[in-house]
Scaffold this active site. Structure first.
Site, PDB file in Angstrom:
ATOM      1  N   VAL A   1      -0.783  -7.452  -4.397  1.00 12.76           N
ATOM      2  CA  VAL A   1      -0.328  -8.595  -3.586  1.00 12.76           C
ATOM      3  C   VAL A   1      -1.444  -9.647  -3.545  1.00 12.76           C
ATOM      4  CG1 VAL A   1       0.348  -9.329  -1.265  1.00 12.76           C
ATOM      5  CG2 VAL A   1       1.248  -7.199  -2.232  1.00 12.76           C
TER       6      VAL A   1
ATOM      7  N   ALA B   1      -7.696  13.063  11.701  1.00 12.37           N
ATOM      8  CA  ALA B   1      -7.977  13.478  13.079  1.00 12.37           C
ATOM      9  C   ALA B   1      -8.671  14.839  13.118  1.00 12.37           C
ATOM     10  CB  ALA B   1      -6.677  13.522  13.869  1.00 12.37           C
TER      11      ALA B   1
ATOM     12  N   GLY C   1       0.814  -1.212   0.000  1.00 10.65           N
ATOM     13  CA  GLY C   1       0.000   0.000   0.000  1.00 10.65           C
ATOM     14  C   GLY C   1       0.846   1.261   0.000  1.00 10.65           C
ATOM     15  N   ALA C   2       0.722   2.059  -1.075  1.00  6.11           N
ATOM     16  CA  ALA C   2       1.454   3.336  -1.154  1.00  6.11           C
ATOM     17  C   ALA C   2       0.504   4.486  -0.827  1.00  6.11           C
ATOM     18  CB  ALA C   2       2.067   3.523  -2.541  1.00  6.11           C
TER      19      ALA C   2
ATOM     20  N   ASP D   1     -13.706   9.020  12.293  1.00  4.12           N
ATOM     21  CA  ASP D   1     -13.417   8.007  11.266  1.00  4.12           C
ATOM     22  C   ASP D   1     -14.600   7.093  10.981  1.00  4.12           C
ATOM     23  OD1 ASP D   1     -10.861   8.972  11.135  1.00  4.12           O
ATOM     24  OD2 ASP D   1      -9.860   7.073  11.620  1.00  4.12           O
TER      25      ASP D   1
ATOM     26  N   ARG E   1      -7.965   1.768   6.281  1.00  4.44           N
ATOM     27  CA  ARG E   1      -8.629   1.561   7.566  1.00  4.44           C
ATOM     28  C   ARG E   1     -10.128   1.434   7.329  1.00  4.44           C
ATOM     29  NH1 ARG E   1      -5.531   2.404  11.890  1.00  4.44           N
ATOM     30  NH2 ARG E   1      -7.250   3.046  13.216  1.00  4.44           N
TER      31      ARG E   1
ATOM     32  N   ALA F   1      -0.410  -1.937   4.890  1.00  2.28           N
ATOM     33  CA  ALA F   1      -0.957  -0.573   5.068  1.00  2.28           C
ATOM     34  C   ALA F   1      -1.950  -0.304   3.938  1.00  2.28           C
ATOM     35  CB  ALA F   1       0.177   0.452   5.073  1.00  2.28           C
TER      36      ALA F   1
ATOM     37  N   VAL G   1      -1.076   7.058   2.411  1.00  2.00           N
ATOM     38  CA  VAL G   1      -0.405   7.969   3.349  1.00  2.00           C
ATOM     39  C   VAL G   1       0.399   7.175   4.384  1.00  2.00           C
ATOM     40  CG1 VAL G   1      -0.803   9.771   5.060  1.00  2.00           C
ATOM     41  CG2 VAL G   1      -2.285   9.613   3.054  1.00  2.00           C
TER      42      VAL G   1
ATOM     43  N   HIS H   1       9.679  38.131   5.249  1.00  2.00           N
ATOM     44  CA  HIS H   1      10.798  37.689   4.414  1.00  2.00           C
ATOM     45  C   HIS H   1      12.022  37.452   5.289  1.00  2.00           C
ATOM     46  CE1 HIS H   1      13.519  37.377   1.027  1.00  2.00           C
ATOM     47  NE2 HIS H   1      14.336  38.209   1.683  1.00  2.00           N
TER      48      HIS H   1
HETATM   49  P1  FAD Z   1     -10.010   6.827  17.056  1.00  2.00           P
HETATM   50  O1  FAD Z   1      -8.819   7.706  17.190  1.00  2.00           O
HETATM   51  O2  FAD Z   1      -9.828   5.522  16.367  1.00  2.00           O
HETATM   52  O3  FAD Z   1     -10.574   6.618  18.525  1.00  2.00           O
HETATM   53  C1  FAD Z   1     -11.693   5.853  18.788  1.00  2.00           C
HETATM   54  C2  FAD Z   1     -11.701   5.467  20.257  1.00  2.00           C
HETATM   55  O4  FAD Z   1     -12.954   4.874  20.559  1.00  2.00           O
HETATM   56  C3  FAD Z   1     -10.649   4.435  20.618  1.00  2.00           C
HETATM   57  O5  FAD Z   1     -10.027   4.799  21.821  1.00  2.00           O
HETATM   58  C4  FAD Z   1     -11.457   3.151  20.790  1.00  2.00           C
HETATM   59  O6  FAD Z   1     -10.881   2.241  21.702  1.00  2.00           O
HETATM   60  C5  FAD Z   1     -12.754   3.703  21.339  1.00  2.00           C
HETATM   61  N1  FAD Z   1     -13.917   2.841  21.156  1.00  2.00           N
HETATM   62  C6  FAD Z   1     -14.327   2.201  20.030  1.00  2.00           C
HETATM   63  N2  FAD Z   1     -15.473   1.542  20.237  1.00  2.00           N
HETATM   64  C7  FAD Z   1     -15.798   1.738  21.535  1.00  2.00           C
HETATM   65  C8  FAD Z   1     -16.863   1.298  22.357  1.00  2.00           C
HETATM   66  N3  FAD Z   1     -17.850   0.543  21.886  1.00  2.00           N
HETATM   67  N4  FAD Z   1     -16.855   1.665  23.657  1.00  2.00           N
HETATM   68  C9  FAD Z   1     -15.886   2.446  24.164  1.00  2.00           C
HETATM   69  N5  FAD Z   1     -14.858   2.899  23.412  1.00  2.00           N
HETATM   70  C10 FAD Z   1     -14.816   2.558  22.125  1.00  2.00           C
HETATM   71  N6  FAD Z   1      -4.714  11.591  10.918  1.00  2.00           N
HETATM   72  C11 FAD Z   1      -4.324  12.868  10.761  1.00  2.00           C
HETATM   73  O7  FAD Z   1      -5.174  13.760  10.704  1.00  2.00           O
HETATM   74  N7  FAD Z   1      -2.995  13.197  10.688  1.00  2.00           N
HETATM   75  C12 FAD Z   1      -2.025  12.259  10.730  1.00  2.00           C
HETATM   76  O8  FAD Z   1      -0.831  12.592  10.655  1.00  2.00           O
HETATM   77  C13 FAD Z   1      -2.394  10.904  10.884  1.00  2.00           C
HETATM   78  N8  FAD Z   1      -1.471   9.937  10.955  1.00  2.00           N
HETATM   79  C14 FAD Z   1      -1.855   8.654  11.148  1.00  2.00           C
HETATM   80  C15 FAD Z   1      -0.862   7.671  11.209  1.00  2.00           C
HETATM   81  C16 FAD Z   1      -1.202   6.350  11.406  1.00  2.00           C
HETATM   82  C17 FAD Z   1      -0.120   5.312  11.476  1.00  2.00           C
HETATM   83  C18 FAD Z   1      -2.579   6.000  11.575  1.00  2.00           C
HETATM   84  C19 FAD Z   1      -2.980   4.580  11.837  1.00  2.00           C
HETATM   85  C20 FAD Z   1      -3.569   6.975  11.510  1.00  2.00           C
HETATM   86  C21 FAD Z   1      -3.204   8.306  11.279  1.00  2.00           C
HETATM   87  N9  FAD Z   1      -4.167   9.310  11.185  1.00  2.00           N
HETATM   88  C22 FAD Z   1      -3.778  10.604  10.985  1.00  2.00           C
HETATM   89  C23 FAD Z   1      -5.609   9.033  11.288  1.00  2.00           C
HETATM   90  C24 FAD Z   1      -6.121   9.375  12.681  1.00  2.00           C
HETATM   91  O9  FAD Z   1      -5.428   8.608  13.641  1.00  2.00           O
HETATM   92  C25 FAD Z   1      -7.619   9.105  12.738  1.00  2.00           C
HETATM   93  O10 FAD Z   1      -8.270   9.843  11.716  1.00  2.00           O
HETATM   94  C26 FAD Z   1      -8.189   9.523  14.078  1.00  2.00           C
HETATM   95  O11 FAD Z   1      -7.560   8.853  15.153  1.00  2.00           O
HETATM   96  C27 FAD Z   1      -9.692   9.238  14.119  1.00  2.00           C
HETATM   97  O12 FAD Z   1     -10.212   9.705  15.308  1.00  2.00           O
HETATM   98  P2  FAD Z   1     -11.523   9.093  15.961  1.00  2.00           P
HETATM   99  O13 FAD Z   1     -11.703   9.847  17.232  1.00  2.00           O
HETATM  100  O14 FAD Z   1     -12.609   9.071  14.971  1.00  2.00           O
HETATM  101  O15 FAD Z   1     -11.185   7.564  16.279  1.00  2.00           O
HETATM  102  P1  AMP Z   2      -4.844   4.292   1.992  1.00  2.00           P
HETATM  103  O1  AMP Z   2      -6.269   3.819   1.834  1.00  2.00           O
HETATM  104  O2  AMP Z   2      -4.596   5.703   1.557  1.00  2.00           O
HETATM  105  O3  AMP Z   2      -4.288   3.987   3.340  1.00  2.00           O
HETATM  106  O4  AMP Z   2      -3.981   3.427   0.977  1.00  2.00           O
HETATM  107  C1  AMP Z   2      -3.983   2.025   0.938  1.00  2.00           C
HETATM  108  C2  AMP Z   2      -3.422   1.581  -0.400  1.00  2.00           C
HETATM  109  O5  AMP Z   2      -3.252   0.165  -0.389  1.00  2.00           O
HETATM  110  C3  AMP Z   2      -4.340   1.911  -1.591  1.00  2.00           C
HETATM  111  O6  AMP Z   2      -3.629   2.749  -2.470  1.00  2.00           O
HETATM  112  C4  AMP Z   2      -4.647   0.559  -2.195  1.00  2.00           C
HETATM  113  O7  AMP Z   2      -4.669   0.592  -3.615  1.00  2.00           O
HETATM  114  C5  AMP Z   2      -3.487  -0.317  -1.708  1.00  2.00           C
HETATM  115  N1  AMP Z   2      -3.801  -1.759  -1.682  1.00  2.00           N
HETATM  116  C6  AMP Z   2      -4.920  -2.357  -1.202  1.00  2.00           C
HETATM  117  N2  AMP Z   2      -4.847  -3.725  -1.350  1.00  2.00           N
HETATM  118  C7  AMP Z   2      -3.651  -3.997  -1.961  1.00  2.00           C
HETATM  119  C8  AMP Z   2      -2.989  -5.203  -2.391  1.00  2.00           C
HETATM  120  N3  AMP Z   2      -3.524  -6.407  -2.247  1.00  2.00           N
HETATM  121  N4  AMP Z   2      -1.763  -5.080  -2.969  1.00  2.00           N
HETATM  122  C9  AMP Z   2      -1.187  -3.860  -3.122  1.00  2.00           C
HETATM  123  N5  AMP Z   2      -1.771  -2.697  -2.749  1.00  2.00           N
HETATM  124  C10 AMP Z   2      -2.985  -2.741  -2.173  1.00  2.00           C
END
Ligand code: FAD
Ligand code: AMP
Length: 485
Positions: A245, A331, A188-189, A323, A283, A280, A191, A455
């Site tokens: 893949v 976020a 996955g390429a 999300d 989500r 990756a 973010v 500047h």
């Molecule tokens: P979440 O952060 O997923 O939080 C949900 C919470 O609800 C969790 O604590 C979970 O345990 C809890 N929960 C779920 N169901 C229940 C339940 N039934 N009862 C009680 N608790 C529950 N976004 C950005 O904007 N900038 C970035 O740089 C960025 N980098 C990222 C890097 C990585 C590696 C990843 C994985 C994500 C990244 N994101 C980034 C995405 C960002 O993390 C999410 O968009 C954000 O966390 C979503 O927030 P949320 O509050 O909707 O959910």
């Molecule tokens: P994102 O949804 O931005 O996190 O990116 C995930 C990326 O994974 C997307 O660009 C998809 O095209 C890629 N992807 C999903 N399944 C596969 C797979 N089986 N092999 C290679 N890339 C994949």
């Protein structure tokens, strides 16, 4: 029946904790139920963002970037360091300190604002009743006047690449390697794949990124994604597009295990062997255990909680944010939704402007944009002007030895209103805020061109790109002939 709370929020990620704090600020008796625990089984606030997402990934991106600079860039600036080495376990430990500080900060904010933090899981029933099951106790029924659902998302897993502890990992596992793998595969390429691939590439891994799509970062402006692909390849990321893949096979035993990945590309079936593999591939919304059959909340066809533009679900007085609902999984998008819902409950009338959600990829250089891409505008048959400005012509970028990339601004040809801004360059994540603010205020490119920028700054690139849209950037030879207005 009297209410236990005015508002119960389920989920304490960025969307949920913003909603809860704002509700409490507005005078509502608020509880936030959160079930996340860290790897030591300790309940933690902050959700994916603070624990396994935005923050830990940036801690490792920043640390690995400094390491890369010390190794490769300092000498150009007259700084001799001798041999530089990376202490990966220390980097991981520092990352955890940053995470712990921030998750503890959310706990303090809850306490300070009077939000009741309930550790355990929440399940919505009819009429805003919430079943709360503490981590260490029996279920209890709570009644609220309003419920805000913010359960977030989890990594998608794909059948060809089942996770295997420490060997085939998702983004969470990729933040925990204690040494840079020799050969690292990334599926996955997107973010997350590019950010984590960059971390481990800088720390010494040979990184191969396998991406099913033929196009690199199709959601970004195509000029920016083309340049970014070239730069990332130049840094050593082996990005293979059109590579889907289809299977993985684990070989060897103990710490000698490797994973052989089979993928299809235009030449047929290929195989590559890696010491670790990061999956990756995106989500998905997380709704397990969230809804009782009588909750009245519906899902859409992709499994997201169905909401209207104001984040109201189909159940009266139940909202969903972050999300788990449509829109980009970011976020800041969830935070603004959380605040909007809290204020709507209080009778205010805010809106989230989904047209100005900024996107950022924290590679180096960073990639950031807001609004429409040129290819979208072309497809829509819009009339537009483009102004672009390369950092190679920006004094501050030259001083900092950070000359890769550009700012590209697109404005409507008739109204001059800014339609999109795309930045590939150092601190693009910071610069894009200027574009977001401009677009929120419906600025024209001319407005931005008339504003004074300090500047020397990288932000002058935004200024010059705005001037360039009208054909008169100062530090570029412009398309328009001299003498023309
Ligand atoms: P979440 O952060 O997923 O939080 C949900 C919470 O609800 C969790 O604590 C979970 O345990 C809890 N929960 C779920 N169901 C229940 C339940 N039934 N009862 C009680 N608790 C529950 N976004 C950005 O904007 N900038 C970035 O740089 C960025 N980098 C990222 C890097 C990585 C590696 C990843 C994985 C994500 C990244 N994101 C980034 C995405 C960002 O993390 C999410 O968009 C954000 O966390 C979503 O927030 P949320 O509050 O909707 O959910
Ligand atoms: P994102 O949804 O931005 O996190 O990116 C995930 C990326 O994974 C997307 O660009 C998809 O095209 C890629 N992807 C999903 N399944 C596969 C797979 N089986 N092999 C290679 N890339 C994949």
């Amino acid at each position: 029946m009297s209410n236990d709370y005015d508002v119960i929020v389920i989920g304490a990620g960025p969307a949920g904790y913003h909603a809860a704090i704002r509700c409490a600020q507005l005078g509502f008796k608020t509880a936030c139920i959160n079930k996340m625990r860290d790897k030591d089984n300790k309940p933690v606030l902050g959700g994916t963002c603070l624990n396994w997402g935005c923050i830990p990934s940036k801690a490792l991106l920043d640390a690995s970037h400094k390491f890369h600079e010390a190794q490769h860039d300092f000498a150009d600036m007259g700084i001799n360091t001798g041999k530089v080495s990376a202490d990966v376990p220390k980097m991981i430990a520092r990352k955890q300190e940053v995470v712990d500080g921030l998750t503890g900060g959310v706990a303090a904010l809850f306490q300070g604002n009077g939000v009741t933090s309930l550790e355990g899981s929440g399940r919505l029933h009819a009429n805003c009743q919430v079943a709360f099951t503490p981590h260490d106790g029996p279920e209890q029924m709570l009644q609220a006047a309003h419920v805000i659902l913010a359960p977030g998302s989890v990594p998608v897993d794909i059948p060809p690449a089942p996770l295997e502890d420490g060997l085939i990992v998702d983004s969470t596992g990729a933040l925990e390697f204690t040494a840079a793998p020799g050969r690292l595969g990334v599926i996955g390429a997107g973010v997350i794949g590019l950010e984590l691939g960059s971390v481990w590439n800088r720390l010494g891994s040979d990184v191969t990124v396998l991406e099913a799509l033929d196009e690199f970062l199709p959601m970004a402006d195509s000029r920016i994604s083309r340049d970014a692909q070239r730069m990332l390849k130049g840094q050593g990321l082996d990005i293979r597009l059109g590579a889907r893949v289809t299977a993985t096979e684990v070989k060897g035993r103990g710490n000698k295990k490797t994973v052989t990945v089979t993928y299809q590309d235009k030449d047929g079936e290929q195989q590559s062997e890696f010491d670790k593999l990061i999956v990756a591939v995106g989500r998905r919304p997380y709704t397990e255990g969230l809804l009782a059959p009588d909750s009245g909340v519906n899902l859409d066809e992709r499994g997201f909680l169905y909401v209207n533009d104001l984040c109201a679900t189909d159940a009266p007085n139940v909202y969903a944010v972050g999300d788990v609902v449509r829109g980009p999984m970011l976020a800041h998008k969830g935070m603004e939704e959380g605040v909007m819902v809290a204020e709507r409950i209080a009778g205010h009338k805010p809106l989230v402007n989904y047209d100005t959600v900024p996107s950022v990829i924290y590679t180096h250089p960073e990639i950031a944009w807001v609004g429409k891409t040129e290819q979208q505008l072309k497809a829509d048959g819009e009339n537009y002007n483009v102004g672009s400005f390369p950092f190679a012509a920006n004094g501050r970028a030259l001083a900092a030895n950070e000359t890769e990339g550009m700012v590209k601004l697109i404005a409507d040809a008739d109204s001059d209103r800014i339609l999109g801004v795309h930045v590939l360059g150092p601190q693009a994540s910071e610069m894009i805020a200027q574009a977001v603010i401009s677009m929120e205020f419906s600025a024209s490119a001319e407005d931005l061109g008339l504003i004074m920028f300090a500047h020397p700054t990288l932000s002058e690139g935004v200024h010059e790109a705005a001037l360039g849209a009208a054909g008169h950037a100062i530090h570029m030879v412009n398309r328009k002939k001299p003498g023309k207005k």
